[in-house]
Write a protein that holds these residues in place. Structure first.
Motif, PDB file in Angstrom:
ATOM      1  N   LEU A   1      -4.153 -32.058  25.624  1.00 23.69           N
ATOM      2  CA  LEU A   1      -3.436 -32.679  24.495  1.00 23.69           C
ATOM      3  C   LEU A   1      -2.116 -32.116  24.420  1.00 23.69           C
ATOM      4  O   LEU A   1      -1.668 -31.061  24.748  1.00 23.69           O
ATOM      5  N   VAL A   2      -1.112 -33.092  23.964  1.00 21.49           N
ATOM      6  CA  VAL A   2       0.519 -32.926  24.142  1.00 21.49           C
ATOM      7  C   VAL A   2       0.947 -33.090  22.793  1.00 21.49           C
ATOM      8  O   VAL A   2       0.711 -34.119  22.042  1.00 21.49           O
ATOM      9  N   VAL A   3       1.262 -31.871  22.126  1.00 27.29           N
ATOM     10  CA  VAL A   3       1.671 -31.923  20.518  1.00 27.29           C
ATOM     11  C   VAL A   3       3.234 -31.695  20.593  1.00 27.29           C
ATOM     12  O   VAL A   3       3.644 -30.443  20.732  1.00 27.29           O
ATOM     13  N   PRO A   4       3.733 -32.751  20.224  1.00 28.95           N
ATOM     14  CA  PRO A   4       5.338 -32.568  20.108  1.00 28.95           C
ATOM     15  C   PRO A   4       5.787 -31.844  18.897  1.00 28.95           C
ATOM     16  O   PRO A   4       4.908 -31.703  17.852  1.00 28.95           O
ATOM     17  N   LEU A   5       6.936 -31.167  18.991  1.00 29.97           N
ATOM     18  CA  LEU A   5       7.302 -30.018  17.936  1.00 29.97           C
ATOM     19  C   LEU A   5       8.013 -31.005  16.734  1.00 29.97           C
ATOM     20  O   LEU A   5       8.365 -30.458  16.053  1.00 29.97           O
ATOM     21  N   ALA A   6       8.409 -32.065  16.912  1.00 30.03           N
ATOM     22  CA  ALA A   6       9.208 -33.130  16.172  1.00 30.03           C
ATOM     23  C   ALA A   6       8.330 -34.313  15.774  1.00 30.03           C
ATOM     24  O   ALA A   6       8.324 -35.301  16.303  1.00 30.03           O
ATOM     25  N   GLN A   7       7.381 -34.064  14.777  1.00 25.20           N
ATOM     26  CA  GLN A   7       6.752 -35.222  14.250  1.00 25.20           C
ATOM     27  C   GLN A   7       6.944 -35.732  12.972  1.00 25.20           C
ATOM     28  O   GLN A   7       5.835 -36.063  12.137  1.00 25.20           O
TER      29      GLN A   7
ATOM     30  N   SER B   1       2.780 -34.132   6.302  1.00 19.28           N
ATOM     31  CA  SER B   1       3.857 -34.823   6.225  1.00 19.28           C
ATOM     32  C   SER B   1       3.405 -36.476   5.932  1.00 19.28           C
ATOM     33  O   SER B   1       2.195 -36.679   6.102  1.00 19.28           O
ATOM     34  N   GLY B   2       4.311 -37.197   5.586  1.00 15.62           N
ATOM     35  CA  GLY B   2       3.827 -38.546   5.104  1.00 15.62           C
ATOM     36  C   GLY B   2       3.209 -39.445   6.126  1.00 15.62           C
ATOM     37  O   GLY B   2       3.771 -39.580   7.081  1.00 15.62           O
ATOM     38  N   LEU B   3       2.197 -39.763   5.975  1.00 16.34           N
ATOM     39  CA  LEU B   3       1.213 -40.415   6.809  1.00 16.34           C
ATOM     40  C   LEU B   3       1.320 -41.918   6.811  1.00 16.34           C
ATOM     41  O   LEU B   3       0.859 -42.850   7.527  1.00 16.34           O
ATOM     42  N   GLY B   4       2.380 -42.594   5.960  1.00 15.40           N
ATOM     43  CA  GLY B   4       2.520 -44.000   5.780  1.00 15.40           C
ATOM     44  C   GLY B   4       3.466 -44.442   6.920  1.00 15.40           C
ATOM     45  O   GLY B   4       3.347 -45.774   6.792  1.00 15.40           O
ATOM     46  N   GLY B   5       4.089 -43.438   7.636  1.00 17.44           N
ATOM     47  CA  GLY B   5       4.982 -44.114   8.747  1.00 17.44           C
ATOM     48  C   GLY B   5       6.389 -43.199   8.545  1.00 17.44           C
ATOM     49  O   GLY B   5       6.879 -43.280   9.686  1.00 17.44           O
ATOM     50  N   ALA B   6       6.732 -42.938   7.330  1.00 16.41           N
ATOM     51  CA  ALA B   6       7.937 -42.173   7.466  1.00 16.41           C
ATOM     52  C   ALA B   6       8.152 -40.775   8.002  1.00 16.41           C
ATOM     53  O   ALA B   6       9.053 -40.415   8.773  1.00 16.41           O
ATOM     54  N   GLY B   7       7.086 -39.909   7.597  1.00 15.48           N
ATOM     55  CA  GLY B   7       6.850 -38.670   8.163  1.00 15.48           C
ATOM     56  C   GLY B   7       7.718 -37.617   7.331  1.00 15.48           C
ATOM     57  O   GLY B   7       8.084 -36.562   8.102  1.00 15.48           O
ATOM     58  N   PHE B   8       8.245 -37.996   6.149  1.00 16.11           N
ATOM     59  CA  PHE B   8       8.770 -37.104   5.462  1.00 16.11           C
ATOM     60  C   PHE B   8       7.582 -35.858   4.938  1.00 16.11           C
ATOM     61  O   PHE B   8       6.723 -36.048   4.493  1.00 16.11           O
ATOM     62  N   PRO B   9       8.363 -34.668   5.116  1.00 16.18           N
ATOM     63  CA  PRO B   9       7.444 -33.423   4.563  1.00 16.18           C
ATOM     64  C   PRO B   9       6.944 -33.474   3.234  1.00 16.18           C
ATOM     65  O   PRO B   9       7.809 -33.422   2.255  1.00 16.18           O
ATOM     66  N   THR B  10       5.565 -33.468   3.085  1.00 13.02           N
ATOM     67  CA  THR B  10       5.131 -33.700   1.697  1.00 13.02           C
ATOM     68  C   THR B  10       5.517 -32.498   0.600  1.00 13.02           C
ATOM     69  O   THR B  10       6.055 -32.867  -0.399  1.00 13.02           O
ATOM     70  N   ALA B  11       5.684 -31.303   1.011  1.00 15.27           N
ATOM     71  CA  ALA B  11       6.016 -30.095   0.184  1.00 15.27           C
ATOM     72  C   ALA B  11       7.387 -30.453  -0.108  1.00 15.27           C
ATOM     73  O   ALA B  11       7.738 -30.086  -1.303  1.00 15.27           O
ATOM     74  N   VAL B  12       8.432 -30.904   0.590  1.00 14.01           N
ATOM     75  CA  VAL B  12       9.771 -31.167   0.138  1.00 14.01           C
ATOM     76  C   VAL B  12       9.752 -32.117  -0.849  1.00 14.01           C
ATOM     77  O   VAL B  12      10.577 -32.104  -1.614  1.00 14.01           O
ATOM     78  N   LYS B  13       8.965 -33.215  -0.666  1.00  7.50           N
ATOM     79  CA  LYS B  13       8.943 -34.275  -1.549  1.00  7.50           C
ATOM     80  C   LYS B  13       8.415 -34.131  -2.975  1.00  7.50           C
ATOM     81  O   LYS B  13       8.821 -34.438  -4.160  1.00  7.50           O
ATOM     82  N   LEU B  14       7.569 -32.913  -3.084  1.00 10.00           N
ATOM     83  CA  LEU B  14       6.953 -32.561  -4.018  1.00 10.00           C
ATOM     84  C   LEU B  14       7.878 -31.566  -4.933  1.00 10.00           C
ATOM     85  O   LEU B  14       7.637 -31.068  -5.890  1.00 10.00           O
ATOM     86  N   THR B  15       8.691 -31.056  -4.541  1.00 12.09           N
ATOM     87  CA  THR B  15       9.593 -29.961  -4.917  1.00 12.09           C
ATOM     88  C   THR B  15      10.662 -30.638  -5.534  1.00 12.09           C
ATOM     89  O   THR B  15      11.656 -31.121  -5.134  1.00 12.09           O
TER      90      THR B  15
END
Length: 835
Positions: free
Chosen positions: A36-42, A139-153
């Motif tokens: 498995l290749v796990v990128p650091l920028a997802q 992070s957002g799984l709809g395609g944008a990928g914005f961190p959810t915790a940041v969005k909830l803050t």
């Protein structure tokens, strides 16, 4: 509960859905990949930073990369295994560039870490619950990928009026959210409850398009008696956009350039809600997601729950990829997805679809034609923009116009390009223009940052320079105070020593008593000096030194007292005269004398300097008079009153005489200088007459003397002027005849001066020529030739346009003239008589 009260959006299109390819079978579990290749920028924001090392064994769900900023998310191991590589790896991006990743070689055990579910999350503090969601790497799984915790803050002042759950999934081919809502409706509702508990919205709205009836029924059944509002609305692309969905469900529009939070709205994808459920109630981080595998190049289109980092090639092989049919491999949907350059890339958190299309299924677009201004793009734009104008501005790189026409409100849905009859790839132009504007703004921000750093640096340097200057002044002041204190101490010591000796003499002390008195005085002086230093800089060394000096002074005073008690003094003398007035007068006279000498050394004085010199000379005369008076004994007889007038007359005459001599020393006088000289001579004559009168001379004798002095002075001035004219003519290289006339005039003036000196009251000066020999006419002529030749050569050398042959001829002429003068000089020396 269900409500049919929905609104419509501007524009939109209805492309073929093609969802039936993948929504007919349940979600599948692909086999565990070996690597498995796990990128650091997802996600959007700063990439995560690895917190594991090469060769380390990790368990499933273990954190392998930490978030590096507020807008960032951690990464977890999708399975158990060994870290085999950390570095650049293929990355799912249209550029095909590599990106940092962590490679895990699976051990096949798929062993989990110890999970810590939080079933009683309602008892947790909101901050702890939010931190749990952040640590799960959601992070957002709809395609944008914005961190959810940041969005909830959200800010405390912004009340969330509506929590909107996006189950639209409007893009063709994609069915990942559809299958998730069908099979995990309970988990979805539980995740929504966690989010609602965390942010406390006024209402919860769930939006699903009406082309997903199975999902609508499953979610409605899972909601039950909860006060969540489920809204089903007609299918239209792109109703799944965040701003478009808010308008459809609430009728409110997000302002241009704004965010949903600006109007009290918060949107979350259904996949994100399920991930929140797994993180809180199961303790599982985000390590997998549901992805649609579709396209006519696959024999078994389906939806899979795949681990993050699974190679795309493995998933396509599991779905039965027919490589001979594959034309394009698209990550995402056909409208907003992008073509993958390789199948070596891994699955990431935002990968909701892999579309393996054939050439017939998605043929390449025809060549772009010129815009015909039909306006179809404006009719289809869901953001109510003017795509045609934006296209023209993008071609012309008119960035300010692009921003004025709200380019950044474009959601890049591709509806404008889909309906364009000229097949213009409008979205590509918009993306490029956005990139250019962002790059330009970054450069401007960097330049502004550099400017601010430069200005701050200059300010720091200025403050440092001011501090240095203040320190320098402080050091100078301390040094001056120390020097003054030292001088005062030295003066006090010498005075005390002298006073002690005088007092000892006056008191009639014996030699031993005198010695003890002097020692006691010196000990007191040393003690006072040390005490001053201690007051300025308190140090332990100075304190001990002051203590020792105090003891020594006390011992010296005791010895003196014992000696005086043993043999009292016999007599006393009268106190000495006070010399303070004389000392002060001496100092003042010396300072004024130094200032007068400084001004007299200047070659030429202007009017202000001349006035200052006269004032200083007057003050000097007064100071010298005060010094003479102070040095005169008190018992001396008083001087007659007329001596004061005599002294003043002498001083005034001396000052005028000095000014006249200074002007007479000049080689040549202009009109103003000559007038000044005449005026000073008149004043000098008057001063000398006054001086003669003060000295007791008769007016007749003074008049005769003054007349003789006038004639003498005029004769001297005439000689000085003739000599100056001659020198000036010689320097200018005048003709020999003119020089001869000037020399004759000088000789006549000198003879007249000698005659006046013979008849004047002053003794005639003794004329001593020394060993100078008279200059004959031939020598003078040869010197004149040399001077002329040298002047001509210098003139030619200064002129840049002079010819080289002319300069050489001038040099030859000068050499010949110097040779003749040298030969004549040598022959003259040989003929001269020997002494």
């Amino acid at each position: 509960m269900t409500s049919l009260n929905t609104w419509d959006i501007h524009g939109g299109i209805h492309p073929p859905e093609r969802k039936e390819l993948s929504n007919r079978t349940p979600i599948q579990q692909p086999p565990l990949p070996a690597r498995l290749v796990v990128p650091l920028a997802q996600h959007l924001g700063a990439p995560a930073e690895p917190c594991v090392t090469l060769g380390e064994h990790v368990l499933k769900g273990q954190k392998i990369a930490e978030a590096t900023g507020f807008v960032s998310a951690p990464i977890h191991a999708p399975t158990s295994g060994t870290i085999s590589f950390i570095g650049p790896q293929p990355y799912p991006h249209v550029s095909g560039m590599l990106n940092a990743a962590i490679v895990i070689v699976s051990d096949g055990q798929d062993e989990w870490i110890d999970l810590q579910p939080q079933t009683d999350y309602r008892a947790m503090l909101p901050a702890m619950l939010l931190e749990l969601i952040r640590d799960a790497g959601i992070s957002g799984l709809g395609g944008a990928g914005f961190p959810t915790a940041v969005k909830l803050t959200s800010q405390p002042a912004r009340k969330v009026r509506a929590l909107i759950i996006n189950g639209t999934e409007c893009e063709p081919y994609i069915t990942a959210d559809d299958l998730l809502m069908r099979e995990k409706a309970a988990e979805l509702v539980a995740g929504i409850e966690i989010l609602a508990h965390l942010i406390q919205p006024d209402q919860v709205l769930i939006g699903i398009e009406d082309n997903k009836p199975e999902a609508i029924e499953a979610v409605r059944a899972a909601i039950g008696e909860r006060d969540f509002l489920l809204k089903a609305f007609p299918t239209k692309y792109p109703s799944g956009g965040e701003k478009q969905l808010i308008q459809i469900l609430t009728g409110e529009e997000v302002p241009s350039g704004g965010l949903p939070a600006d109007i009290g709205m918060l949107c979350q994808n259904v996949g994100t809600c399920v991930a929140v459920h797994d993180a809180v109630l199961l303790g599982k981080p985000l390590i997998s997601r549901i992805t649609t595998l579709t396209g006519e190049a696959l024999t078994r289109p389906m939806n899979v729950e795949a681990l993050i980092g699974t190679p795309v090639a493995d998933l396509l092989a599991f779905a039965g990829l027919d490589s001979s049919k594959l034309n394009r491999l698209i990550m995402g949907g056909p409208m907003m997805g992008f073509t993958l350059p390789s199948m070596d890339v891994p699955l990431i958190k935002t990968t909701n679809c892999l579309l393996a299309s054939t050439l017939v299924e998605l043929p390449p677009p025809p060549p772009a034609l010129p815009c015909i201004r039909c306006g179809e793009c404006a009719e289809a734009c869901p953001a109510s923009l003017l795509p045609q104008q934006l296209h023209f501005f993008a071609l012309g790189q008119e960035h300010e116009q692009l921003k004025a026409y709200n380019l950044f409100d474009c959601i890049e849905c591709g509806a404008c390009a889909y309906v364009c009859p000229s097949s213009i790839p409008l979205v590509q132009y918009y993306r490029a223009a956005k990139g250019d504007i962002r790059a330009l703004e970054q450069k401007q921000q960097k330049a502004e940052h550099s400017k601010q750093r430069f200005e701050l640096r200059q300010e720091r340097l200025r403050r440092a320079e001011e501090q240095k200057e203040a320190d320098r002044k402080a050091r100078a002041e301390r040094a001056a105070r120390a020097k003054a204190a030292q001088a005062e101490t030295s003066s006090t010591a010498s005075q005390d020593d002298s006073v002690a000796r005088v007092q000892a003499t006056k008191a009639g002390l014996s030699d031993e008593q005198k010695k003890l008195k002097i020692e006691a005085s010196m000990a007191q002086v040393a003690l006072k000096k040390a005490e001053k230093q201690l007051a300025a800089h308190a140090t332990p060394e100075l304190e001990s030194q002051v203590t020792e000096l105090r003891e020594a002074a006390a011992q010296a005073q005791q010895a003196l007292d014992k000696a005086i008690a043993a043999a009292p003094p016999t007599q006393a003398l009268s106190p000495p005269a006070n010399d303070d007035v004389a000392k002060k007068a001496k100092i003042e006279a010396a300072m004024l004398r130094a200032q007068v000498r400084k001004l007299e050394k200047l070659e030429s004085l202007d009017a202000d300097q001349q006035t200052e010199l006269s004032r200083l000379q007057t003050q000097l005369a007064t100071a010298e008079q005060a010094l003479a008076n102070a040095q005169t004994p008190a018992a001396a007889p008083a001087k007659p009153a007329h001596d004061e007038a005599l002294k003043k007359a002498k001083i005034e005459a001396a000052m005028l005489r000095a000014q006249v001599r200074k002007l007479e020393k000049l080689d040549s006088l202009d009109g103003e200088q000559q007038a000044e000289l005449d005026r000073l001579q008149e004043q000098l004559d008057a001063a000398e007459r006054t001086l003669a009168t003060a000295q007791g001379s008769t007016p007749a004798a003074a008049a005769v003397k003054s007349a003789g002095d006038d004639a003498l002075k005029k004769a001297k001035i005439e000689v000085a002027m003739k000599r100056a004219e001659l020198r000036k003519a010689e320097k200018a290289g005048a003709e020999a005849a003119d020089l001869s006339k000037l020399r004759d005039g000088l000789a006549s003036a000198e003879k007249a001066l000698h005659d006046v000196e013979a008849t004047a009251s002053k003794p005639a000066p003794e004329l001593i020529r020394g060993d100078k020999q008279p200059v004959n006419e031939l020598t003078r002529a040869l010197k004149t030739d040399v001077a002329f030749a040298r002047a001509d050569l210098r003139k030619l050398e200064r002129d840049e346009t002079s010819a080289a042959n002319a300069i050489e001829a001038a040099r030859a002429r000068l050499s010949e003239a110097e040779r003749k003068l040298q030969e004549h000089t040598d022959s003259t020396r040989m003929d001269a008589p020997q002494a």
